[in-house]
Motif scaffolding. Structure first.
Motif, PDB file in Angstrom:
ATOM      1  N   ALA A  35       0.827  -1.205   0.000  1.00 35.46           N
ATOM      2  CA  ALA A  35       0.000   0.000   0.000  1.00 35.46           C
ATOM      3  C   ALA A  35       0.863   1.257   0.000  1.00 35.46           C
ATOM      4  O   ALA A  35       0.553   2.232  -0.707  1.00 35.46           O
ATOM      5  N   MET A  36       1.938   1.261   0.785  1.00 38.69           N
ATOM      6  CA  MET A  36       2.830   2.425   0.822  1.00 38.69           C
ATOM      7  C   MET A  36       3.428   2.685  -0.552  1.00 38.69           C
ATOM      8  O   MET A  36       3.513   3.826  -0.996  1.00 38.69           O
ATOM      9  N   TYR A  37       3.830   1.611  -1.227  1.00 35.46           N
ATOM     10  CA  TYR A  37       4.410   1.765  -2.553  1.00 35.46           C
ATOM     11  C   TYR A  37       3.379   2.318  -3.538  1.00 35.46           C
ATOM     12  O   TYR A  37       3.671   3.232  -4.321  1.00 35.46           O
ATOM     13  N   GLN A  38       2.178   1.766  -3.515  1.00 35.79           N
ATOM     14  CA  GLN A  38       1.148   2.205  -4.453  1.00 35.79           C
ATOM     15  C   GLN A  38       0.736   3.659  -4.206  1.00 35.79           C
ATOM     16  O   GLN A  38       0.478   4.412  -5.151  1.00 35.79           O
ATOM     17  N   ILE A  39       0.677   4.056  -2.945  1.00 35.32           N
ATOM     18  CA  ILE A  39       0.247   5.415  -2.620  1.00 35.32           C
ATOM     19  C   ILE A  39       1.350   6.422  -2.924  1.00 35.32           C
ATOM     20  O   ILE A  39       1.101   7.507  -3.461  1.00 35.32           O
ATOM     21  N   ALA A  40       2.594   6.078  -2.581  1.00 28.62           N
ATOM     22  CA  ALA A  40       3.690   7.038  -2.667  1.00 28.62           C
ATOM     23  C   ALA A  40       4.341   7.106  -4.040  1.00 28.62           C
ATOM     24  O   ALA A  40       5.203   7.953  -4.253  1.00 28.62           O
ATOM     25  N   ALA A  41       3.920   6.251  -4.974  1.00 27.59           N
ATOM     26  CA  ALA A  41       4.605   6.158  -6.263  1.00 27.59           C
ATOM     27  C   ALA A  41       4.695   7.501  -6.980  1.00 27.59           C
ATOM     28  O   ALA A  41       5.720   7.827  -7.573  1.00 27.59           O
ATOM     29  N   ASP A  42       3.640   8.295  -6.926  1.00 23.23           N
ATOM     30  CA  ASP A  42       3.618   9.550  -7.675  1.00 23.23           C
ATOM     31  C   ASP A  42       3.376  10.760  -6.784  1.00 23.23           C
ATOM     32  O   ASP A  42       2.845  11.774  -7.239  1.00 23.23           O
ATOM     33  N   LEU A  43       3.763  10.667  -5.515  1.00 23.07           N
ATOM     34  CA  LEU A  43       3.555  11.786  -4.601  1.00 23.07           C
ATOM     35  C   LEU A  43       4.873  12.470  -4.300  1.00 23.07           C
ATOM     36  O   LEU A  43       5.906  11.830  -4.142  1.00 23.07           O
ATOM     37  N   SER A  44       4.845  13.792  -4.191  1.00 21.83           N
ATOM     38  CA  SER A  44       6.002  14.526  -3.699  1.00 21.83           C
ATOM     39  C   SER A  44       6.096  14.333  -2.196  1.00 21.83           C
ATOM     40  O   SER A  44       5.184  13.821  -1.556  1.00 21.83           O
ATOM     41  N   MET A  45       7.208  14.775  -1.598  1.00 21.08           N
ATOM     42  CA  MET A  45       7.434  14.546  -0.180  1.00 21.08           C
ATOM     43  C   MET A  45       6.365  15.212   0.683  1.00 21.08           C
ATOM     44  O   MET A  45       5.905  14.658   1.681  1.00 21.08           O
ATOM     45  N   GLU A  46       5.953  16.441   0.304  1.00 19.65           N
ATOM     46  CA  GLU A  46       4.917  17.111   1.088  1.00 19.65           C
ATOM     47  C   GLU A  46       3.619  16.317   1.086  1.00 19.65           C
ATOM     48  O   GLU A  46       2.982  16.129   2.116  1.00 19.65           O
ATOM     49  N   ARG A  47       3.229  15.859  -0.090  1.00 23.06           N
ATOM     50  CA  ARG A  47       1.971  15.114  -0.191  1.00 23.06           C
ATOM     51  C   ARG A  47       2.104  13.719   0.414  1.00 23.06           C
ATOM     52  O   ARG A  47       1.124  13.185   0.921  1.00 23.06           O
TER      53      ARG A  47
END
Length: 501
Positions: free
Chosen positions: A402-414
Motif C-alpha cells: 500500500a505504501m508503494y502504491q500510494i507514494a509512487a507519484d507523490l512529492s514529499m509534502e503530499r
C-alpha cells in the motif's frame, strides 16, 4: 577541529543522532509483559480494568492531539516536538513505574497517546536536514533502527523474565534509563532551518530535482507531469505572494524580509498553509486508485492496532501466566523480524500491482481474518502465538504494498499529508470501535468477543477488496479487448506485395 566541524555539517551526523534516539526510545523490555505487570502484585489491577477502562484512554488521547501535534511539528521545525516526545515518554515510563491507581494509569495512557502522536516529528525530521539525494538511505536507517530497537527490547525482556534475572519493577527501572538516554540524545539534534509547509525554501532547485526524479527510463507518467505542474504553480504562487509582501510599505522598518529563512510565521501565513493543505488534500484524493488504497490503509491499520493493543489480554486468557512460562517477548521479536523480511522480500517481486493489487489485498486480508479466528477460538497458546506471527507478517507485507502504491507519484509534502490523513482516518475508526466495543462506558465486551469482532472486521475487508479486485481485472481485460478490436487493420487487395515498393 576542522574534521569535527565537517562531521557536524554532514548529513550523517543528524541521521546518526536520530537513529540513536530511535533505538533507545523503542527498547522497551517490559512492553511484551505489560498486562502481566499491571495485573500482577506490583499494580494489583484487574484484567477488566486494564482492558475496558485504562487502555481505551490511549485511543482517545491519540485522536485528540494528533492534528495539533501534526501542525505544531512543522511550525516548530521538528526538533522541539522530538524533544517533547522524549519528555512525555519519560513521564509515561515514570508513571508506570511509581503509580498504581486506575486514574493515574489512565493519565499514563494519555501521555502515551501524546508520545504516539509525536511520531510524526521523528519520521519527518530527517527530511528537513538531509539533501534529497540522501532521503532513501537516511529513511532506511531511521526505520531499520527503530525496528531493531523493538526487537532488542522484546528479546531482552524475554531473557530477563525467562531466566528470572530481574523483577518487573527493576525491568521498568532499566526501561526508564533507556528513555533518559533517548531524551538526552534528542537535545543534541541540530535545529532545522526549514520545514515542509511553514518554513519552505523559495528556490527552483527542489522542483527541478523532483521533476527529474519522476523520469524513469526516459519516460514520465502523465499523472506525475500534472502533479509537477501543480507544484510549480503552487510554489510560484507562494513566491509571488511573498514578493508582494516584501513590496508592502513599512516591512523594511518592521523587521527582516521574507528572504530571511528564519522569518516568523504569522496568522496570514498559517491560513495560506492550511488553505494549500486543503487544496492538496482534494487534489490527491480525487484519484480513484489512491482513494481505494487509502481506505484500505485506514481500515487495516485500525484493525491491526486493535489486535496488537489487546493481544496480551488474549494470551493471558488462553493460557494464564501463573500456569505457564510466557514467551510474549520472543513472539514479538520473531513476528517483527519475519514481518520485516516479508516486507523486504516483496520489493523483489515482479507483479503488476495496479492490476492484481486489490485482489491480493482481499485474499491476504482473508488470511489475516483466518489467523484471528484461529487465535480467538484455540485453547493452545502456541497455536495462538503462531496465528499472531502470521497476522503480523501479513499486515507488514500488505502495508508495504500500500505504501508503494500510494507514494509512487507523490512529492514529499503530499507523502506526509496523505499518510497523516490515512492514519487519522484509522484512528477515527479505532476510536469508534473502542468506544462502542471495548470501553466500559459502551458495551465493554470481553476479550473473546473483541477478537471475534476483529476477525469479522478483516473478513469484511477481504470480501470488499476481493470483489473490487475481480472487477478491476475484468475491466482491464475488457479494455484491452476493446483496444485490440479498434486498432487499425490493413485492408489490402489479394496479391498485394508491400515489399514491391
Amino acid at each position: 577541529m576542522e574534521a569535527v566541524r565537517r562531521w557536524r555539517t554532514d548529513w550523517r551526523y543528524p541521521t546518526a543522532l536520530l537513529c540513536i534516539y530511535g533505538f533507545f526510545s523503542t527498547v522497551k523490555p517490559m512492553e511484551p509483559f505489560l498486562i502481566l505487570y499491571m495485573t500482577g502484585p506490583d499494580k494489583n489491577l484487574t484484567t477488566e480494568e486494564v482492558n475496558n477502562t485504562i487502555f481505551p484512554v490511549w485511543t482517545y488521547s491519540y485522536l485528540s492531539v494528533l492534528v495539533p501535534v501534526f501542525l505544531l511539528t512543522d511550525w516548530l521545525r521538528y526538533k522541539p516536538v522530538v524533544v517533547f516526545q522524549g519528555v512525555t515518554l519519560f513521564i509515561t515510563t515514570a508513571m508506570l513505574l511509581w503509580l498504581k491507581s486506575v486514574p493515574t494509569m489512565q493519565a499514563m495512557q494519555f501521555f502515551y497517546g501524546v508520545v504516539t502522536a509525536s511520531e510524526v516529528a521523528y519520521f519527518s525530521y530527517i527530511y528537513s536536514v538531509v539533501d534529497l539525494k540522501h532521503y532513501r538511505k537516511a529513511t532506511s536507517y531511521v526505520r531499520s533502527v527503530q525496528l531493531l530497537g523493538y526487537t532488542v527490547g522484546s528479546v531482552l525482556g524475554q531473557l530477563l523474565v525467562s531466566f528470572d534475572l530481574m523483577s518487573f519493577n527493576n525491568i521498568m527501572v532499566l526501561t526508564l534509563v533507556f528513555t533518559a538516554i533517548a531524551l538526552l540524545v534528542s537535545c543534541l539534534l541540530p535545529m532545522p532551518q526549514q520545514s515542509m509547509f511553514f518554513h519552505r525554501r523559495r528556490t527552483g532547485q527542489k522542483i527541478a530535482t523532483e521533476g527529474t526524479a519522476r523520469h524513469v527510463d526516459g519516460t514520465t507518467k502523465h499523472t506525475s507531469r500534472a502533479k509537477l505542474s501543480l507544484e510549480q504553480m503552487r510554489d510560484e504562487k507562494v513566491e509571488v505572494e511573498e514578493n508582494e509582501d516584501e513590496a508592502r510599505p513599512g516591512l523594511d522598518e518592521e523587521g527582516p524580509t521574507s528572504k530571511d529563512p528564519e522569518e516568523s510565521v504569522g496568522a496570514e501565513r498559517c491560513s495560506k498553509v492550511l488553505l494549500q493543505l486543503w487544496r492538496d488534500f482534494c487534489q490527491c484524493y480525487s484519484t480513484r486508485e489512491l482513494l481505494y488504497w487509502s481506505v484500505w490503509w485506514a481500515m487495516a491499520t485500525c484493525g491491526y492496532n486493535q489486535t496488537v493493543n489487546y493481544v496480551q489480554v488474549l494470551w493471558e486468557h488462553v493460557q494464564p501466566s501463573q500456569n505457564f512460562s510466557v514467551y510474549n517477548g520472543g513472539v514479538e521479536a520473531v513476528s517483527n523480524l519475519l514481518g520485516a523480511a516479508s516486507a523486504y522480500g516483496i520489493g523483489f517481486t515482479e507483479v503488476r500491482w495496479e492490476q492484481w493489487g486489490e485482489l491480493a489485498v482481499g485474499g491476504l486480508s482473508g488470511l489475516e481474518a483466518a489467523a484471528l479466528f484461529l487465535m480467538t477460538f484455540t485453547g493452545n497458546i502456541w497455536v495462538c502465538y503462531t496465528g499472531y506471527v502470521i497476522f503480523k507478517c501479513l499486515h507488514m507485507l500488505l502495508i508495504t504494498i500500500a505504501m508503494y502504491q500510494i507514494a509512487a507519484d507523490l512529492s514529499m509534502e503530499r507523502y506526509a499529508m496523505v499518510f497523516g490523513v490515512n492514519n487519522f482516518g484509522a484512528l477515527v475508526l479505532q476510536t469508534i470501535i473502542t468506544s462502542v466495543v471495548v470501553d466500559s462506558g459502551g458495551l465493554g465486551l470481553g476479550i473473546i468477543a473483541q477478537f471475534t469482532i476483529n476477525a469479522g472486521y478483516f473478513s469484511l475487508i477481504a470480501v470488499v477488496y476481493s470483489l473490487r479486485g475481480l472487477f478491476t481485472i475484468w475491466r482491464l481485460q475488457k479494455s484491452n479487448k476493446s483496444h485490440e478490436s479498434t486498432s487499425p487493420i490493413k485492408n489490402e487487395p489479394p496479391g498485394f506485395d508491400e515489399n514491391r515498393f
